[in-house]
Structures are given as C-alpha cells and as structure tokens.
Design a protein around this motif. Sequence first.
Motif, PDB file in Angstrom:
ATOM      1  N   MET A   1      -3.194 -32.705 -51.373  1.00 38.89           N
ATOM      2  CA  MET A   1      -2.642 -31.398 -51.660  1.00 38.89           C
ATOM      3  C   MET A   1      -2.891 -31.088 -53.131  1.00 38.89           C
ATOM      4  O   MET A   1      -2.551 -31.882 -53.993  1.00 38.89           O
ATOM      5  CB  MET A   1      -1.146 -31.420 -51.350  1.00 38.89           C
ATOM      6  CG  MET A   1      -0.434 -30.193 -51.729  1.00 38.89           C
ATOM      7  SD  MET A   1       1.280 -30.291 -51.204  1.00 38.89           S
ATOM      8  CE  MET A   1       1.653 -28.585 -51.285  1.00 38.89           C
ATOM      9  N   ASN A   2      -3.476 -29.948 -53.383  1.00 34.30           N
ATOM     10  CA  ASN A   2      -3.768 -29.534 -54.756  1.00 34.30           C
ATOM     11  C   ASN A   2      -2.909 -28.331 -55.135  1.00 34.30           C
ATOM     12  O   ASN A   2      -3.219 -27.201 -54.782  1.00 34.30           O
ATOM     13  CB  ASN A   2      -5.251 -29.178 -54.908  1.00 34.30           C
ATOM     14  CG  ASN A   2      -6.138 -30.386 -54.759  1.00 34.30           C
ATOM     15  OD1 ASN A   2      -5.802 -31.461 -55.247  1.00 34.30           O
ATOM     16  ND2 ASN A   2      -7.256 -30.222 -54.083  1.00 34.30           N
ATOM     17  N   TRP A   3      -1.824 -28.632 -55.859  1.00 34.82           N
ATOM     18  CA  TRP A   3      -0.950 -27.563 -56.330  1.00 34.82           C
ATOM     19  C   TRP A   3      -1.644 -26.720 -57.390  1.00 34.82           C
ATOM     20  O   TRP A   3      -2.292 -27.259 -58.274  1.00 34.82           O
ATOM     21  CB  TRP A   3       0.309 -28.148 -56.975  1.00 34.82           C
ATOM     22  CG  TRP A   3       1.267 -28.831 -56.074  1.00 34.82           C
ATOM     23  CD1 TRP A   3       1.521 -30.177 -56.020  1.00 34.82           C
ATOM     24  CD2 TRP A   3       2.156 -28.222 -55.135  1.00 34.82           C
ATOM     25  NE1 TRP A   3       2.504 -30.430 -55.102  1.00 34.82           N
ATOM     26  CE2 TRP A   3       2.910 -29.254 -54.544  1.00 34.82           C
ATOM     27  CE3 TRP A   3       2.371 -26.907 -54.744  1.00 34.82           C
ATOM     28  CZ2 TRP A   3       3.882 -29.004 -53.577  1.00 34.82           C
ATOM     29  CZ3 TRP A   3       3.332 -26.665 -53.781  1.00 34.82           C
ATOM     30  CH2 TRP A   3       4.074 -27.703 -53.204  1.00 34.82           C
ATOM     31  N   LYS A   4      -1.461 -25.420 -57.309  1.00 38.04           N
ATOM     32  CA  LYS A   4      -1.823 -24.521 -58.405  1.00 38.04           C
ATOM     33  C   LYS A   4      -0.524 -24.284 -59.163  1.00 38.04           C
ATOM     34  O   LYS A   4       0.503 -23.979 -58.556  1.00 38.04           O
ATOM     35  CB  LYS A   4      -2.381 -23.209 -57.873  1.00 38.04           C
ATOM     36  CG  LYS A   4      -3.671 -23.376 -57.101  1.00 38.04           C
ATOM     37  CD  LYS A   4      -4.116 -22.043 -56.551  1.00 38.04           C
ATOM     38  CE  LYS A   4      -5.349 -22.206 -55.685  1.00 38.04           C
ATOM     39  NZ  LYS A   4      -5.789 -20.925 -55.116  1.00 38.04           N
ATOM     40  N   LYS A   5      -0.557 -24.434 -60.468  1.00 36.77           N
ATOM     41  CA  LYS A   5       0.671 -24.301 -61.246  1.00 36.77           C
ATOM     42  C   LYS A   5       0.973 -22.851 -61.589  1.00 36.77           C
ATOM     43  O   LYS A   5       0.088 -22.094 -61.949  1.00 36.77           O
ATOM     44  CB  LYS A   5       0.587 -25.139 -62.504  1.00 36.77           C
ATOM     45  CG  LYS A   5       0.519 -26.606 -62.164  1.00 36.77           C
ATOM     46  CD  LYS A   5       0.882 -27.474 -63.304  1.00 36.77           C
ATOM     47  CE  LYS A   5       0.843 -28.900 -62.780  1.00 36.77           C
ATOM     48  NZ  LYS A   5       1.198 -29.866 -63.724  1.00 36.77           N
ATOM     49  N   LEU A   6       2.251 -22.517 -61.463  1.00 32.18           N
ATOM     50  CA  LEU A   6       2.758 -21.217 -61.913  1.00 32.18           C
ATOM     51  C   LEU A   6       3.400 -21.462 -63.273  1.00 32.18           C
ATOM     52  O   LEU A   6       4.489 -22.019 -63.357  1.00 32.18           O
ATOM     53  CB  LEU A   6       3.829 -20.693 -60.951  1.00 32.18           C
ATOM     54  CG  LEU A   6       3.381 -20.102 -59.630  1.00 32.18           C
ATOM     55  CD1 LEU A   6       4.585 -19.754 -58.772  1.00 32.18           C
ATOM     56  CD2 LEU A   6       2.539 -18.877 -59.851  1.00 32.18           C
ATOM     57  N   SER A   7       2.712 -21.085 -64.314  1.00 32.79           N
ATOM     58  CA  SER A   7       3.276 -21.307 -65.647  1.00 32.79           C
ATOM     59  C   SER A   7       3.251 -20.045 -66.512  1.00 32.79           C
ATOM     60  O   SER A   7       3.754 -20.068 -67.627  1.00 32.79           O
ATOM     61  CB  SER A   7       2.558 -22.459 -66.351  1.00 32.79           C
ATOM     62  OG  SER A   7       1.182 -22.239 -66.402  1.00 32.79           O
ATOM     63  N   THR A   8       2.671 -18.976 -65.973  1.00 38.02           N
ATOM     64  CA  THR A   8       2.660 -17.698 -66.691  1.00 38.02           C
ATOM     65  C   THR A   8       2.896 -16.563 -65.693  1.00 38.02           C
ATOM     66  O   THR A   8       2.715 -16.735 -64.479  1.00 38.02           O
ATOM     67  CB  THR A   8       1.304 -17.439 -67.392  1.00 38.02           C
ATOM     68  OG1 THR A   8       0.289 -17.258 -66.388  1.00 38.02           O
ATOM     69  CG2 THR A   8       0.918 -18.589 -68.330  1.00 38.02           C
ATOM     70  N   MET A   9       3.257 -15.428 -66.217  1.00 40.83           N
ATOM     71  CA  MET A   9       3.423 -14.254 -65.350  1.00 40.83           C
ATOM     72  C   MET A   9       2.081 -13.861 -64.733  1.00 40.83           C
ATOM     73  O   MET A   9       2.036 -13.366 -63.612  1.00 40.83           O
ATOM     74  CB  MET A   9       4.002 -13.079 -66.145  1.00 40.83           C
ATOM     75  CG  MET A   9       5.430 -13.300 -66.586  1.00 40.83           C
ATOM     76  SD  MET A   9       6.554 -13.499 -65.202  1.00 40.83           S
ATOM     77  CE  MET A   9       8.080 -13.663 -66.097  1.00 40.83           C
ATOM     78  N   GLU A  10       0.998 -14.126 -65.458  1.00 39.47           N
ATOM     79  CA  GLU A  10      -0.339 -13.842 -64.919  1.00 39.47           C
ATOM     80  C   GLU A  10      -0.628 -14.727 -63.715  1.00 39.47           C
ATOM     81  O   GLU A  10      -1.261 -14.283 -62.752  1.00 39.47           O
ATOM     82  CB  GLU A  10      -1.404 -14.034 -65.996  1.00 39.47           C
ATOM     83  CG  GLU A  10      -1.358 -12.994 -67.104  1.00 39.47           C
ATOM     84  CD  GLU A  10      -0.252 -13.237 -68.150  1.00 39.47           C
ATOM     85  OE1 GLU A  10       0.276 -14.369 -68.248  1.00 39.47           O
ATOM     86  OE2 GLU A  10       0.090 -12.277 -68.862  1.00 39.47           O
ATOM     87  N   ASP A  11      -0.164 -15.991 -63.751  1.00 43.66           N
ATOM     88  CA  ASP A  11      -0.333 -16.881 -62.598  1.00 43.66           C
ATOM     89  C   ASP A  11       0.398 -16.319 -61.381  1.00 43.66           C
ATOM     90  O   ASP A  11      -0.131 -16.357 -60.262  1.00 43.66           O
ATOM     91  CB  ASP A  11       0.210 -18.280 -62.893  1.00 43.66           C
ATOM     92  CG  ASP A  11      -0.564 -19.034 -63.950  1.00 43.66           C
ATOM     93  OD1 ASP A  11      -1.730 -18.693 -64.206  1.00 43.66           O
ATOM     94  OD2 ASP A  11       0.012 -19.990 -64.516  1.00 43.66           O
TER      95      ASP A  11
END
Length: 110
Positions: free
Chosen positions: A1-11
């Motif tokens: 499983m490859n998580w994409k990180k949510l670390s900005t509002m752009e994400d």
Amino acid sequence: MNWKKLSTMEDLQSAIEESHQTPVGLFKHSTRCSISATAKDRLERNWSKIDGKISPYYLDLIAHRDISNAIQDTFGITHESPQFILLKNGKAVYHESHFGIQVSEIAEQI
C-alpha cells in the motif's frame, strides 16, 4: 500500500480533483492514539482487497489539524480520529471511524 501524504491544502485539492477520475480514500490518523494505530494496521493488512481500485491518502492529524478542519468544512463531516472518508466525483460518499473502518465496507462503496 502506497499512501499519498496530505500535508498541504494543495494536496487536499489534488485529492479532491483525483476523485473525479478514481475513488479516493482519506485516512485521518492520530499518531498518539493506539486505537488509530490499530485501525491503520487493519486497513493496511486488508488493503489488497481493494488495491488499484482506490487512491489512498494519509493525514497525520497531529501535524496537520488545519487540513482535517478543512476536510470537515468542505464535506460537512464531523471530525473523528481515526476516520476514513471515501471521495467520488469531488464528494464524500462514505465515512466511518474507529473500529467501524472496514475494507469490506469500503469495497462495497467503490
């Protein structure tokens, strides 16, 4: 499983846009909570059942509470932790928290 990180509002905006092409899962995780750690582990162990059918995003709530607040405001879903939200076509179509987070239920929504 490859998580994409949510670390900005752009994400977050990218995740919402991506949901118009493929379902997107937002997992809101508290790194200080054992229940959240258990829910994350269960999700990861069973992810193979839906792998490739959904794009997974991971939000560290401790580091990025502002993004969690934006998710709440955008989709009208009360904040919980841990929490899984399924997006399709820019809208939240399913959400669950704590031990209610089940890959089998997510699969039914895809």
